[in-house]
Design an enzyme around this catalytic site. Structure first.
Site, mmCIF file in Angstrom:
data_model
loop_
_atom_site.group_PDB
_atom_site.id
_atom_site.type_symbol
_atom_site.label_atom_id
_atom_site.label_comp_id
_atom_site.label_asym_id
_atom_site.label_seq_id
_atom_site.Cartn_x
_atom_site.Cartn_y
_atom_site.Cartn_z
ATOM 1 N N ASP A 263 -8.134 20.132 -8.347
ATOM 2 C CA ASP A 263 -7.365 21.367 -8.559
ATOM 3 C C ASP A 263 -6.481 21.121 -9.769
ATOM 4 O O ASP A 263 -6.027 19.982 -9.972
ATOM 5 C CB ASP A 263 -6.479 21.705 -7.353
ATOM 6 C CG ASP A 263 -5.086 21.082 -7.487
ATOM 7 O OD1 ASP A 263 -4.922 19.919 -7.086
ATOM 8 O OD2 ASP A 263 -4.185 21.757 -8.031
ATOM 9 N N CYS A 306 -15.425 36.857 -23.302
ATOM 10 C CA CYS A 306 -16.490 36.622 -24.287
ATOM 11 C C CYS A 306 -17.323 37.854 -24.614
ATOM 12 O O CYS A 306 -18.283 37.764 -25.384
ATOM 13 C CB CYS A 306 -17.350 35.445 -23.842
ATOM 14 S SG CYS A 306 -16.419 33.892 -23.995
HETATM 15 C C1 LIG Z 1 -2.180 19.862 -3.620
HETATM 16 C C2 LIG Z 1 -2.248 18.786 -2.856
HETATM 17 C C3 LIG Z 1 -1.313 18.535 -1.758
HETATM 18 O O1 LIG Z 1 -0.548 17.451 -2.090
HETATM 19 C C4 LIG Z 1 0.734 17.431 -1.740
HETATM 20 O O2 LIG Z 1 1.272 18.330 -1.156
HETATM 21 N N1 LIG Z 1 1.290 16.292 -2.183
HETATM 22 C C5 LIG Z 1 0.950 15.872 -3.430
HETATM 23 N N2 LIG Z 1 0.609 16.785 -4.371
HETATM 24 C C6 LIG Z 1 0.374 16.318 -5.646
HETATM 25 C C7 LIG Z 1 0.146 17.253 -6.664
HETATM 26 C C8 LIG Z 1 -0.038 16.779 -7.964
HETATM 27 N N3 LIG Z 1 -0.202 17.432 -9.156
HETATM 28 C C9 LIG Z 1 -0.279 16.457 -10.106
HETATM 29 N N4 LIG Z 1 -0.394 16.680 -11.442
HETATM 30 C C10 LIG Z 1 -0.343 17.996 -11.964
HETATM 31 N N5 LIG Z 1 -0.207 15.229 -9.583
HETATM 32 C C11 LIG Z 1 -0.035 15.394 -8.245
HETATM 33 C C12 LIG Z 1 0.166 14.467 -7.233
HETATM 34 C C13 LIG Z 1 0.401 14.929 -5.943
HETATM 35 C C14 LIG Z 1 0.695 14.013 -4.868
HETATM 36 O O3 LIG Z 1 0.717 12.780 -5.050
HETATM 37 N N6 LIG Z 1 0.958 14.519 -3.647
HETATM 38 ZN ZN LIG Z 2 -16.017 33.171 -21.906
#
Ligand SMILES: C=CCOC(=O)Nc1nc2cc3[nH]c(NC)nc3cc2c(=O)[nH]1
Ligand SMILES: [Zn+2]
Length: 368
Positions: A263, A306
């Site tokens: 995601d 596009c």
């Molecule tokens: C969506 C997943 C559910 O996760 C949690 O609720 N806890 C959690 N979310 C993260 C989201 C992140 N986004 C990024 N970068 C944009 N790094 C991430 C790292 C974590 C994480 O270590 N834990």
């Molecule tokens: Zn496109």
């Protein structure tokens, strides 16, 4: 209720299907981020048209606004948004530690002040599951203790140990068979801690495993190496989900290291900011060079952007028109959706590394 069918493996990459009560998720797959119950700027039908099987909702944001009880009274997240496919909600772990004005973390809870109105909120593992149950998501995430990098070994170890204790507390109250619970592996960039954490969580019954603590400022090489070491110790018969990742390059490099789900806000956030992903790398559509360019962003793309010229898109952004961000968000999500579809086909054909090499070189990278 939930089953992961691993169908093909090739060059480290996995092709599978994650079966959920609300439909199948083809893997490798990308989940558009619908932070507060909307993938910003797109109708739910436009999101479905990009090929997404599952979308993501943020527990932290929905807890604050409109409130999880309100979402429940509106029939739950699926009914409120009109998305009848699978939805994954995060536990709020990351937002609390990155967005909320964090007051303190104790063994009991992460207590923070709302970034909206300063209201004090106590997020315990139990409350996080209660919120995700009220939202009615198909996949809930455990509450984990995410720390900012760089961090000392002691800080990483303490957060890892707490994340494991919190995962157990979430597992104890996440008792609905129709809602899967994914654990989250922490451990910073340390291979020993990553192995320890993954092994400990793998010994507990979760429907899937997320790789946390990455895409938080580390280098791509550090991200790829840490993802690789983590997936090595995760059960192969369960899906792996790398949170918050990433660029098209990150997606292919991590698919090659055994990741099944991703995601990221990158396609939508960059789309709103006039950056379009293409097979030749990203292009910034506000640049004057596009002013009279009659070509679409990509010749063979069937997205809403596009059907227009680059010149028109540049004009929309320069004029601050609503339509610019909408069209480019759609293009970028279509691009990510197609990249995943092509990756799945390449794995089935036993040609993943050839496919990845060709794509990476188009974006200006050599395979890692
Ligand atoms: C969506 C997943 C559910 O996760 C949690 O609720 N806890 C959690 N979310 C993260 C989201 C992140 N986004 C990024 N970068 C944009 N790094 C991430 C790292 C974590 C994480 O270590 N834990
Ligand atoms: Zn496109």
């Amino acid at each position: 209720m939930f089953r992961f069918d691993l169908q093909h493996e090739c060059d480290g990459a996995r092709r599978g299907v994650f079966h959920t009560p609300r439909g199948d998720v083809q893997t490798p797959g990308f989940m558009p981020v619908g932070t507060v119950g909307t993938v910003k700027g797109l109708t739910i039908d436009q999101v479905a048209a990009t090929g997404a099987d599952m979308i993501l909702g943020n527990t932290y944001h929905l807890r604050l606004r409109p409130g999880h009880e309100t979402v429940a009274r509106l029939g739950g997240l699926h009914k409120m948004c009109g998305w009848d496919g699978p939805i994954l909600t995060d536990s709020g772990g990351f937002q609390v530690f990155s967005l909320g004005a964090l007051n303190r973390v104790t063994e009991h809870a992460a207590t923070f002040r709302s970034h909206l109105d300063g209201a004090k909120i106590e997020l315990t593992p139990e409350h996080s599951i209660e919120i995700q149950q009220a939202l009615g998501s198909d996949v809930a995430m455990v509450l984990d203790h995410v720390i900012a990098l760089p961090a000392s070994a002691t800080e990483v170890e303490d957060a890892l140990a707490r994340s494991i204790r919190w995962a157990k507390r979430c597992r104890d109250v996440a008792d609905r068979p129709e809602q899967a619970l994914f654990a989250i592996v922490q451990g910073g960039l340390d291979p020993v801690l990553r192995r320890q954490c993954a092994t400990e969580l793998a010994s507990m019954p979760f429907e899937g495993y997320a790789v946390g603590g990455l895409s938080v400022g580390e280098t791509p090489e550090e991200m790829y190496a840490t993802a690789a070491i983590t997936t090595e110790y995760l059960p192969p018969e369960k899906p792996r989900y790398l949170m918050g990742v990433g660029t098209p390059r990150d997606l292919l490099e991590n698919i090659a290291r055994g990741i099944d789900l991703f995601d990221c806000v990158m396609p939508t956030r960059n789309g709103r900011n006039a950056l379009a992903f293409t097979d030749e790398g990203p292009i910034k559509l506000r640049n004057a060079v596009h002013r009279e360019d009659t070509r679409p962003v990509m010749e063979d793309c069937v997205c809403l952007a596009c059907r227009h010229s680059r010149g028109y898109l540049r004009h929309l952004f320069n004029a601050n028109e609503m339509l610019g961000p909408i069209l480019l968000s759609h293009h970028n999500l279509m691009y990510y959706g197609r990249l995943m579809r092509e990756a799945r086909a390449a794995i089935e054909a036993g040609q993943f590394s050839e496919f990845a090499t060709m794509k990476l070189r188009g974006w200006g990278f050599e395979p890692m």
